[in-house]
Design a protein around this motif. Structure first.
Motif, short mmCIF file in Angstrom:
data_model
loop_
_atom_site.label_atom_id
_atom_site.label_comp_id
_atom_site.label_asym_id
_atom_site.label_seq_id
_atom_site.Cartn_x
_atom_site.Cartn_y
_atom_site.Cartn_z
N THR A 1 0.85 -1.20 0.00
CA THR A 1 0.00 0.00 0.00
C THR A 1 0.89 1.26 0.00
OG1 THR A 1 -1.68 -1.24 1.17
CG2 THR A 1 -1.89 1.16 1.23
N LEU A 2 1.93 1.22 0.80
CA LEU A 2 2.88 2.34 0.83
C LEU A 2 3.52 2.57 -0.54
CD1 LEU A 2 4.65 4.34 2.50
CD2 LEU A 2 6.11 2.41 3.08
N ALA A 3 3.88 1.48 -1.19
CA ALA A 3 4.50 1.58 -2.52
C ALA A 3 3.53 2.23 -3.52
CB ALA A 3 4.90 0.19 -3.01
N ARG A 4 2.27 1.82 -3.43
CA ARG A 4 1.27 2.40 -4.34
C ARG A 4 1.07 3.88 -4.04
NH1 ARG A 4 -2.48 -0.74 -6.57
NH2 ARG A 4 -2.70 1.00 -8.00
N GLU A 5 0.97 4.20 -2.74
CA GLU A 5 0.79 5.61 -2.36
C GLU A 5 1.99 6.46 -2.77
OE1 GLU A 5 -2.15 4.64 1.43
OE2 GLU A 5 -0.10 5.33 1.83
N ALA A 6 3.14 5.80 -2.88
CA ALA A 6 4.36 6.51 -3.30
C ALA A 6 4.36 6.77 -4.80
CB ALA A 6 5.59 5.68 -2.92
N GLY A 7 3.39 6.20 -5.51
CA GLY A 7 3.29 6.46 -6.94
C GLY A 7 3.84 5.35 -7.82
N MET A 8 4.24 4.23 -7.21
CA MET A 8 4.76 3.12 -8.01
C MET A 8 3.59 2.30 -8.56
SD MET A 8 7.43 1.57 -9.21
CE MET A 8 8.94 2.00 -8.33
N ALA A 9 3.64 1.99 -9.85
CA ALA A 9 2.58 1.15 -10.43
C ALA A 9 2.62 -0.22 -9.76
CB ALA A 9 2.81 1.00 -11.92
N GLY A 10 1.44 -0.76 -9.45
CA GLY A 10 1.38 -2.08 -8.80
C GLY A 10 2.09 -3.14 -9.61
N SER A 11 2.05 -3.01 -10.93
CA SER A 11 2.68 -4.01 -11.79
C SER A 11 4.21 -3.99 -11.68
CB SER A 11 2.26 -3.77 -13.24
OG SER A 11 2.61 -2.45 -13.61
N HIS A 12 4.76 -2.95 -11.07
CA HIS A 12 6.21 -2.87 -10.88
C HIS A 12 6.62 -3.21 -9.44
CE1 HIS A 12 5.89 -0.89 -14.70
NE2 HIS A 12 7.19 -0.81 -14.80
N VAL A 13 5.71 -3.84 -8.74
CA VAL A 13 5.99 -4.21 -7.35
C VAL A 13 5.95 -5.73 -7.24
CG1 VAL A 13 5.25 -3.97 -4.95
CG2 VAL A 13 4.90 -2.08 -6.54
N SER A 14 6.91 -6.29 -6.48
CA SER A 14 6.82 -7.72 -6.16
C SER A 14 6.77 -7.86 -4.65
CB SER A 14 7.99 -8.50 -6.75
OG SER A 14 9.20 -7.99 -6.24
N ILE A 15 6.07 -8.90 -4.23
CA ILE A 15 5.90 -9.12 -2.79
C ILE A 15 6.46 -10.48 -2.42
CG2 ILE A 15 3.46 -9.77 -3.19
CD1 ILE A 15 2.91 -8.76 -0.29
N ALA A 16 7.34 -10.49 -1.42
CA ALA A 16 7.94 -11.73 -0.94
C ALA A 16 7.80 -11.78 0.57
CB ALA A 16 9.42 -11.81 -1.32
N GLY A 17 7.83 -12.98 1.10
CA GLY A 17 7.77 -13.12 2.56
C GLY A 17 6.94 -14.33 2.92
N PRO A 18 7.44 -15.15 3.84
CA PRO A 18 6.65 -16.32 4.23
C PRO A 18 5.47 -15.85 5.07
CG PRO A 18 8.57 -16.11 5.64
CD PRO A 18 8.66 -14.98 4.65
N GLY A 19 4.39 -16.58 5.01
CA GLY A 19 3.24 -16.20 5.86
C GLY A 19 2.49 -15.01 5.34
N LYS A 20 2.28 -14.94 4.03
CA LYS A 20 1.43 -13.85 3.53
C LYS A 20 -0.01 -14.15 3.95
CE LYS A 20 4.31 -13.26 -0.59
NZ LYS A 20 4.93 -14.63 -0.59
N THR A 21 -0.65 -13.18 4.53
CA THR A 21 -2.02 -13.38 5.00
C THR A 21 -3.00 -13.22 3.83
OG1 THR A 21 -2.27 -11.04 5.45
CG2 THR A 21 -1.42 -12.40 7.26
N GLU A 22 -4.28 -13.51 4.10
CA GLU A 22 -5.32 -13.29 3.08
C GLU A 22 -5.28 -11.83 2.64
OE1 GLU A 22 -5.74 -16.80 3.10
OE2 GLU A 22 -7.46 -16.01 1.98
N ARG A 23 -5.10 -10.97 3.63
CA ARG A 23 -5.08 -9.53 3.34
C ARG A 23 -3.90 -9.19 2.42
NH1 ARG A 23 -2.37 -5.37 5.87
NH2 ARG A 23 -3.30 -3.31 5.57
N ASP A 24 -2.70 -9.70 2.74
CA ASP A 24 -1.52 -9.43 1.91
C ASP A 24 -1.76 -9.89 0.47
OD1 ASP A 24 0.02 -8.56 4.15
OD2 ASP A 24 0.65 -10.61 4.58
#
Ligand SMILES: Cc1ncc(COP(=O)(O)O)c(C=O)c1O
Length: 403
Positions: free
Chosen positions: A95-118
């Protein structure tokens, strides 16, 4: 007493005897921020680092910023058009990345235990999900199907190798991160059907390595592994791990050597049609930051002098040695208000928390400093404020300024 406990960090200056950041003495920035403790970040130093990376790495390599290193919203927003993408570790960072103006398609998300929300935030943003397990793939698919959205995925691989000499290892052997390399082909086969859009791989073998040879070996092993799968990959995140020198005796990373080795590796293993990505956190921002904290007491106990400051490990846990260090080593530290003076005494700089862990400088050589003087702790641009237990003992939050 002669010599400093540390060389002056590059990029900072001295004006009228005071540490200067971005051409102004720190007292100017402290007044502008509203006081101490203050995290001060110099954007020109970050820009210089990005330029060094662009010059050293092959031009086809995309540069991503891992915003966990410093998620200050103003800094992240300023970075958005200077790098090619962001890597995030949670729905909140996304959400912070999006608010910073980065297109969602240019974001990757990593991390064990991603919740339903993530996962939901990622799918709605069209971000690339680095899958950490087969089960996570099923959970992401269920959300994509329920929402009628495609699910862009890469597999985070737990490789059979590690990043040698790294401060933190995330690959090799049994790890909570990623899918073991041997099981990756089977998972790729399962990701060929809707709602998945299978894009590639993410290999993150470790952090904080200063040995260019070790990074080069890890990068070559990553390319070889990707090629060995013999499947088309649109995207290959080869990780990062570029370290910074935190203590005297640490040799800065030879970035040119890393770049040359990567160019040679890509000549040998071209992976045509694959976007190669490096993801870096601390290497982009750590050295651009300084933590400024004011002395509120100077006291003697037995034969030791303690400078007690208004900050401490609740803001800058890493400098106290309690975040990612096995053996405590002092971060570069100086008396900001006497930056041109040579050391005359050995003192310990301790924070204001009543725990012996709260030590920002242990037996460091400094010029004599008194109540009211400002201490500067360098290497504060990464894993500072956001990686510290700021609510512990109820002291105020630090100020933060990007200049
Ligand atoms: C997956 C991943 N990416 C990026 C980073 C950033 O590491 P660094 O700040 O050392 O570059 C980390 C650090 O833990 C990580 O786990």
């Amino acid at each position: 007493m002669s010599g400093r406990s540390h060389a002056w960090p590059e990029g900072f200056g001295c004006l009228d005897g005071e540490l200067a950041v971005a051409g102004q003495p720190v007292s100017h920035w402290i007044a502008q921020a509203g006081g101490t403790p203050l995290f001060l970040y110099d954007r020109a130093l970050i820009e210089r680092r990005i330029a060094q990376l662009r010059a050293a790495l092959p031009s086809r390599v995309a540069l991503h910023y891992a915003i966990k290193a410093n998620p200050m919203p103003e800094l992240v927003a300023w970075m958005a058009d200077k790098v090619d993408g962001f890597d995030v570790a949670s729905g909140g960072e996304l959400t912070l990345a999006r608010e910073a103006g980065m297109a969602g398609s240019h974001v990757s998300i990593a991390g064990p235990g991603k919740t339903e929300r993530d996962l939901t935030i990622a799918i709605e943003a069209d971000a690339l999900i680095n899958l950490e397990s087969e089960r996570e793939a099923e959970r992401a698919a269920a959300i994509g199907i329920a929402r009628g959205k495609p699910v862009r995925v890469a597999i985070r691989v737990n490789p059979d190798f590690e990043l040698k000499g790294s401060g933190m290892r995330m690959g090799g052997g049994a790890k909570p991160f990623g899918v073991d390399a041997a099981r990756v082909p089977a998972l790729i086969a399962r990701l060929q059907a809707a709602p998945f859009l299978f894009e590639g791989l993410h290999l993150y073998a470790g952090s904080q390595a200063l040995d260019a040879g070790a990074i080069a070996t890890m990068q070559r092993q990553t390319l070889d592994y990707a090629a060995s799968l013999k499947v088309p990959l649109r995207h290959l995140n080869i990780g990062g791990g570029f370290g910074v020198p935190y203590a005297p005796g640490d040799t800065p990373l030879d970035l040119a050597a890393v770049g040359e080795a990567l160019a040679q590796a890509l000549d040998a293993v071209p992976l045509l049609g694959t976007q190669i990505v490096v993801e870096l956190g601390r290497y982009l921002v750590a050295e651009a930051g300084v933590y400024l904290t004011r002395i509120i007491d100077r006291k003697r106990s037995h034969d030791s002098i303690f400078l007690v400051v208004d900050g401490g490990l609740h803001h800058q846990l890493a400098a106290s040695g309690n975040f990612g260090q096995v053996i405590r080593r002092n971060y570069p530290i100086a008396v900001a208000s006497a930056y041109d003076r040579a050391p005359t005494e050995t003192v310990s700089v301790v924070g204001c928390l009543c725990t012996p862990l709260d030590r920002l400088g242990d037996k460091v050589a400094l010029p004599e400093a008194a109540e009211g003087d400002v201490i500067a702790v360098f290497l504060a641009g990464a894993y500072g404020r956001s990686a510290s237990p700021s609510r512990f003992l109820g002291h105020p939050e630090p100020f933060e300024l990007l200049v």
